[in-house]
Design an enzyme around this catalytic site. Structure first.
Site, PDB file in Angstrom:
ATOM      1  N   SER A  43       0.820  -1.226   0.000  1.00 54.24           N
ATOM      2  CA  SER A  43       0.000   0.000   0.000  1.00 54.24           C
ATOM      3  C   SER A  43       0.848   1.268   0.000  1.00 54.24           C
ATOM      4  O   SER A  43       0.301   2.367   0.043  1.00 54.24           O
ATOM      5  CB  SER A  43      -0.938  -0.003   1.207  1.00 54.24           C
ATOM      6  OG  SER A  43      -0.191  -0.024   2.408  1.00 54.24           O
ATOM      7  N   ASP A  67      -3.338  -0.627   7.328  1.00 54.15           N
ATOM      8  CA  ASP A  67      -4.296   0.479   7.189  1.00 54.15           C
ATOM      9  C   ASP A  67      -5.222   0.254   5.975  1.00 54.15           C
ATOM     10  O   ASP A  67      -4.791   0.320   4.820  1.00 54.15           O
ATOM     11  CB  ASP A  67      -3.475   1.772   7.021  1.00 54.15           C
ATOM     12  CG  ASP A  67      -4.336   3.002   6.889  1.00 54.15           C
ATOM     13  OD1 ASP A  67      -5.488   2.896   6.418  1.00 54.15           O
ATOM     14  OD2 ASP A  67      -3.842   4.092   7.253  1.00 54.15           O
ATOM     15  N   ASP A  96      -1.493  -7.696   9.940  1.00 55.61           N
ATOM     16  CA  ASP A  96      -0.221  -7.268  10.528  1.00 55.61           C
ATOM     17  C   ASP A  96       0.746  -8.436  10.374  1.00 55.61           C
ATOM     18  O   ASP A  96       0.543  -9.506  10.957  1.00 55.61           O
ATOM     19  CB  ASP A  96      -0.435  -6.913  12.009  1.00 55.61           C
ATOM     20  CG  ASP A  96       0.828  -6.367  12.662  1.00 55.61           C
ATOM     21  OD1 ASP A  96       1.939  -6.661  12.173  1.00 55.61           O
ATOM     22  OD2 ASP A  96       0.692  -5.634  13.659  1.00 55.61           O
ATOM     23  N   SER A 175      15.836  -6.855   1.334  1.00 56.95           N
ATOM     24  CA  SER A 175      16.832  -6.527   2.351  1.00 56.95           C
ATOM     25  C   SER A 175      17.221  -5.059   2.152  1.00 56.95           C
ATOM     26  O   SER A 175      16.329  -4.214   1.948  1.00 56.95           O
ATOM     27  CB  SER A 175      18.019  -7.489   2.222  1.00 56.95           C
ATOM     28  OG  SER A 175      18.964  -7.270   3.224  1.00 56.95           O
ATOM     29  N   TYR A 189      18.147  -2.074  12.767  1.00 58.00           N
ATOM     30  CA  TYR A 189      17.506  -2.305  11.467  1.00 58.00           C
ATOM     31  C   TYR A 189      18.377  -3.207  10.591  1.00 58.00           C
ATOM     32  O   TYR A 189      17.907  -4.189  10.015  1.00 58.00           O
ATOM     33  CB  TYR A 189      17.283  -0.953  10.796  1.00 58.00           C
ATOM     34  CG  TYR A 189      16.966  -1.004   9.319  1.00 58.00           C
ATOM     35  CD1 TYR A 189      15.705  -1.369   8.859  1.00 58.00           C
ATOM     36  CD2 TYR A 189      17.935  -0.652   8.358  1.00 58.00           C
ATOM     37  CE1 TYR A 189      15.421  -1.393   7.500  1.00 58.00           C
ATOM     38  CE2 TYR A 189      17.660  -0.673   7.008  1.00 58.00           C
ATOM     39  CZ  TYR A 189      16.402  -1.042   6.585  1.00 58.00           C
ATOM     40  OH  TYR A 189      16.125  -1.067   5.245  1.00 58.00           O
ATOM     41  N   LYS A 193      17.804  -6.922   8.709  1.00 59.08           N
ATOM     42  CA  LYS A 193      17.914  -7.131   7.266  1.00 59.08           C
ATOM     43  C   LYS A 193      19.031  -8.125   6.924  1.00 59.08           C
ATOM     44  O   LYS A 193      18.988  -8.794   5.895  1.00 59.08           O
ATOM     45  CB  LYS A 193      18.141  -5.799   6.548  1.00 59.08           C
ATOM     46  CG  LYS A 193      16.936  -4.846   6.602  1.00 59.08           C
ATOM     47  CD  LYS A 193      15.734  -5.396   5.844  1.00 59.08           C
ATOM     48  CE  LYS A 193      14.678  -4.329   5.578  1.00 59.08           C
ATOM     49  NZ  LYS A 193      13.468  -4.880   4.935  1.00 59.08           N
TER      50      LYS A 193
HETATM   51  N1  LIG Z   1      12.906   3.376   1.318  1.00 64.01           N
HETATM   52  C1  LIG Z   1      14.171   2.998   1.468  1.00 64.01           C
HETATM   53  O1  LIG Z   1      15.103   3.804   1.481  1.00 64.01           O
HETATM   54  C2  LIG Z   1      14.505   1.552   1.598  1.00 64.01           C
HETATM   55  C3  LIG Z   1      13.558   0.617   1.962  1.00 64.01           C
HETATM   56  N2  LIG Z   1      13.906  -0.701   2.107  1.00 64.01           N
HETATM   57  C4  LIG Z   1      12.899  -1.692   2.485  1.00 64.01           C
HETATM   58  O2  LIG Z   1      11.901  -1.736   1.491  1.00 64.01           O
HETATM   59  C5  LIG Z   1      10.653  -2.068   2.072  1.00 64.01           C
HETATM   60  C6  LIG Z   1       9.626  -1.007   1.693  1.00 64.01           C
HETATM   61  O3  LIG Z   1      10.044   0.225   2.196  1.00 64.01           O
HETATM   62  P1  LIG Z   1       9.282   1.591   1.872  1.00 64.01           P
HETATM   63  O4  LIG Z   1       8.590   1.460   0.585  1.00 64.01           O
HETATM   64  O5  LIG Z   1      10.267   2.673   2.090  1.00 64.01           O
HETATM   65  O6  LIG Z   1       8.242   1.628   3.093  1.00 64.01           O
HETATM   66  P2  LIG Z   1       6.857   2.415   3.331  1.00 64.01           P
HETATM   67  O7  LIG Z   1       6.856   2.813   4.770  1.00 64.01           O
HETATM   68  O8  LIG Z   1       6.642   3.461   2.323  1.00 64.01           O
HETATM   69  O9  LIG Z   1       5.783   1.252   3.161  1.00 64.01           O
HETATM   70  C7  LIG Z   1       5.757   0.201   4.049  1.00 64.01           C
HETATM   71  C8  LIG Z   1       4.609  -0.725   3.734  1.00 64.01           C
HETATM   72  O10 LIG Z   1       4.619  -1.823   4.658  1.00 64.01           O
HETATM   73  C9  LIG Z   1       3.378  -1.905   5.337  1.00 64.01           C
HETATM   74  N3  LIG Z   1       3.593  -2.358   6.705  1.00 64.01           N
HETATM   75  C10 LIG Z   1       4.340  -1.768   7.673  1.00 64.01           C
HETATM   76  N4  LIG Z   1       4.261  -2.456   8.805  1.00 64.01           N
HETATM   77  C11 LIG Z   1       3.447  -3.520   8.566  1.00 64.01           C
HETATM   78  C12 LIG Z   1       2.973  -4.605   9.351  1.00 64.01           C
HETATM   79  N5  LIG Z   1       3.313  -4.737  10.625  1.00 64.01           N
HETATM   80  N6  LIG Z   1       2.156  -5.501   8.764  1.00 64.01           N
HETATM   81  C13 LIG Z   1       1.806  -5.376   7.481  1.00 64.01           C
HETATM   82  N7  LIG Z   1       2.212  -4.388   6.684  1.00 64.01           N
HETATM   83  C14 LIG Z   1       3.033  -3.474   7.226  1.00 64.01           C
HETATM   84  C15 LIG Z   1       2.813  -0.466   5.276  1.00 64.01           C
HETATM   85  O11 LIG Z   1       1.406  -0.424   5.426  1.00 64.01           O
HETATM   86  P3  LIG Z   1       0.701  -0.185   6.880  1.00 64.01           P
HETATM   87  O12 LIG Z   1       1.533   0.836   7.595  1.00 64.01           O
HETATM   88  O13 LIG Z   1      -0.683   0.253   6.581  1.00 64.01           O
HETATM   89  O14 LIG Z   1       0.727  -1.508   7.558  1.00 64.01           O
HETATM   90  C16 LIG Z   1       3.239  -0.070   3.875  1.00 64.01           C
HETATM   91  O15 LIG Z   1       2.378  -0.616   2.919  1.00 64.01           O
HETATM   92  C17 LIG Z   1      10.917  -2.174   3.572  1.00 64.01           C
HETATM   93  O16 LIG Z   1      11.143  -3.516   3.896  1.00 64.01           O
HETATM   94  C18 LIG Z   1      12.173  -1.356   3.767  1.00 64.01           C
HETATM   95  O17 LIG Z   1      12.898  -1.760   4.899  1.00 64.01           O
HETATM   96  C19 LIG Z   1      15.177  -1.130   1.876  1.00 64.01           C
HETATM   97  C20 LIG Z   1      16.148  -0.256   1.514  1.00 64.01           C
HETATM   98  C21 LIG Z   1      15.894   1.148   1.342  1.00 64.01           C
HETATM   99  C1  LIG Z   2      31.896   3.390  -6.174  1.00 58.42           C
HETATM  100  C2  LIG Z   2      31.407   3.288  -4.811  1.00 58.42           C
HETATM  101  C3  LIG Z   2      30.832   2.008  -4.327  1.00 58.42           C
HETATM  102  C4  LIG Z   2      30.534   1.955  -2.861  1.00 58.42           C
HETATM  103  C5  LIG Z   2      29.732   3.105  -2.317  1.00 58.42           C
HETATM  104  C6  LIG Z   2      29.167   2.817  -0.991  1.00 58.42           C
HETATM  105  C7  LIG Z   2      27.880   3.526  -0.817  1.00 58.42           C
HETATM  106  C8  LIG Z   2      27.192   3.081   0.411  1.00 58.42           C
HETATM  107  C9  LIG Z   2      25.752   3.366   0.363  1.00 58.42           C
HETATM  108  C10 LIG Z   2      25.022   2.665   1.446  1.00 58.42           C
HETATM  109  C11 LIG Z   2      23.577   2.909   1.302  1.00 58.42           C
HETATM  110  C12 LIG Z   2      22.763   2.249   2.359  1.00 58.42           C
HETATM  111  C13 LIG Z   2      21.318   2.452   2.047  1.00 58.42           C
HETATM  112  C14 LIG Z   2      20.411   1.880   3.069  1.00 58.42           C
HETATM  113  C15 LIG Z   2      18.996   2.234   2.751  1.00 58.42           C
HETATM  114  C16 LIG Z   2      18.045   1.753   3.766  1.00 58.42           C
HETATM  115  O1  LIG Z   2      17.939   0.593   4.006  1.00 58.42           O
HETATM  116  C17 LIG Z   2      17.270   2.750   4.498  1.00 58.42           C
HETATM  117  N1  LIG Z   2      16.859   3.847   3.728  1.00 58.42           N
HETATM  118  C18 LIG Z   2      16.131   2.100   5.198  1.00 58.42           C
HETATM  119  O2  LIG Z   2      14.878   2.342   4.693  1.00 58.42           O
END
Ligand SMILES: NC(=O)C1=CN([C@@H]2O[C@H](COP(=O)(O)OP(=O)(O)OC[C@H]3O[C@@H](n4cnc5c(N)ncnc54)[C@H](OP(=O)(O)O)[C@@H]3O)[C@@H](O)[C@H]2O)C=CC1
Ligand SMILES: CCCCCCCCCCCCCCCC(=O)[C@@H](N)CO
Length: 333
Positions: A43, A67, A96, A175, A189, A193
């Site tokens: 969502s 939600d 959940d 992850s 966190y 992961k």
């Molecule tokens: N954005 C980033 O920079 C990064 C994100 N990630 C990972 O990617 C995934 C998505 O992230 P992102 O799109 O940013 O997150 P958002 O917060 O935008 O979305 C999270 C989603 O997960 C749902 N959610 C959260 N908690 C629960 C729960 N307990 N049960 C069921 N559903 C749940 C939320 O809905 P609701 O709250 O209604 O339950 C929502 O749909 C995550 O696993 C995050 O750790 C990884 C690397 C980088």
């Molecule tokens: C040429 C250079 C190569 C190496 C460069 C190293 C760069 C490191 C970047 C680390 C990024 C970590 C992102 C985590 C995002 C995340 O999980 C959170 N936003 C949670 O939501």
């Protein structure tokens, strides 16, 4: 000299042939027509982008979250703008994913009864609470594991037997790049992961010889509602380190993730930094090209990454100095 050259070429050829016959063949899917795709966290953010992409590839889609309002509005949006066949069913389930296994099982059983067996499970539900470990609220430390690890492990535990029985299916684990190396502020966190990564690597080996595939995704910072939330409490050091990987759009990340999964790739990375970091990733054997590239580049890449990680240490040291001088000037006041 010529003999030595000949021996090297022959050994490389034998090695490549050995890989060719030993690795499971890649199974590539061109579309998701008549397939049931379930996306936890569908969502919002990356999960929502993945759900839209799955619908555009012809799948019947179930999104899961807590939600109901958010879920309903994404279902409406997909139904009105992103389906390509009249037979596609788009629905949501409010669940959940940190619930006990019985509740997960009950919900997933109902989903399969309504739409059909799950072909693809994408575990996107997750979140990040950042902070230095000693400052973390202890309930948040547990919440990180409950949501990011068990929220992936339980749905996966549910779908695996059916997929193995049908001998088809794809599971995606989400992850983070912070599970390719440990990063300041991503302690609780990151550990969760890394657990996701650990589970993926073992399950990957448990799937050898079957047609079920698993893709482990390592997203970088992605501009989602969840990301905006985590930015509010993120330490400065974490922002600086994490930001060096750039900020990516959820659509680009979602599309790449689903494309890699449909190609049968064992891992999925994003952008230039993701690709460079992935050269250090030796958790799964993906393809002949991955293996050869790693053999040739790893020494050099390790040297580069050491320099980058040491520049991150400098960010941490500068942070300490800044805090110390702040304390000092507060004392003077
Ligand atoms: N954005 C980033 O920079 C990064 C994100 N990630 C990972 O990617 C995934 C998505 O992230 P992102 O799109 O940013 O997150 P958002 O917060 O935008 O979305 C999270 C989603 O997960 C749902 N959610 C959260 N908690 C629960 C729960 N307990 N049960 C069921 N559903 C749940 C939320 O809905 P609701 O709250 O209604 O339950 C929502 O749909 C995550 O696993 C995050 O750790 C990884 C690397 C980088
Ligand atoms: C040429 C250079 C190569 C190496 C460069 C190293 C760069 C490191 C970047 C680390 C990024 C970590 C992102 C985590 C995002 C995340 O999980 C959170 N936003 C949670 O939501």
């Amino acid at each position: 000299m010529l003999i030595l050259f000949g021996i090297i070429i022959a050994s490389i050829s034998i090695f490549i042939l050995f890989l060719y016959y030993s690795l499971d063949k890649k199974i590539s899917y061109k579309d998701l027509n008549r397939k049931h795709v379930v996306i936890t966290g569908g969502s919002s953010g990356i999960g929502k982008a993945v759900a839209i992409e799955a619908a555009e590839l012809g799948a019947s889609v179930t999104i899961i979250g807590r939600d109901k309002n958010k879920l309903q509005s994404v279902v409406d949006e997909i139904k009105s703008r992103h389906t390509i066949h009249s037979y596609q069913k788009i629905q949501y389930a409010s669940l959940d994913v940190t619930s006990d296994y019985k509740s997960i099982e009950k919900c997933f059983t109902e989903l399969e009864e309504y739409i059909g067996p799950i072909f693809m499970l994408i575990n996107c539900a997750g979140m990040c609470i950042c902070g230095q470990f000693e400052n973390m609220n202890v309930d948040d430390i547990k919440q990180m594991i409950d949501l990011n690890y068990f929220g992936t492990a339980y749905p996966t535990r549910y779908v695996l037997p059916g997929m193995k029985k049908r001998n088809e299916g794809i599971i995606v684990f989400v992850s983070t790049e912070a599970a390719l190396f440990g990063i300041y502020g991503y302690s609780a966190y990151g550990a969760a992961k890394w657990a996701v990564r650990g589970l993926a690597e073992s399950v990957f080996m448990e799937l050898v010889g079957t047609n079920v595939r698993l893709t482990l995704a390592f997203p970088p910072d992605t501009d989602t509602p969840g990301f905006k939330q985590e930015e509010l409490t993120k330490p400065k050091e974490t922002k600086l380190i994490s930001g060096s990987g750039g900020l990516h759009s959820p659509t680009t990340v979602g599309k790449k993730m689903i494309a890699d999964a449909m190609k049968g790739k064992s891992y999925s990375v994003f952008g230039l930094t993701g690709h460079i970091l992935s050269l250090m990733y030796c958790g799964t054997i993906d393809s002949i090209s991955q293996v050869l590239l790693q053999i040739v580049t790893l020494g050099f890449i390790r040297a580069i990454i050491i320099l980058i990680v040491l520049s991150f240490h400098k960010i941490v040291r500068d942070g300490l100095k800044e805090k110390a001088s702040k304390k000092h000037s507060e004392k003077d006041d």
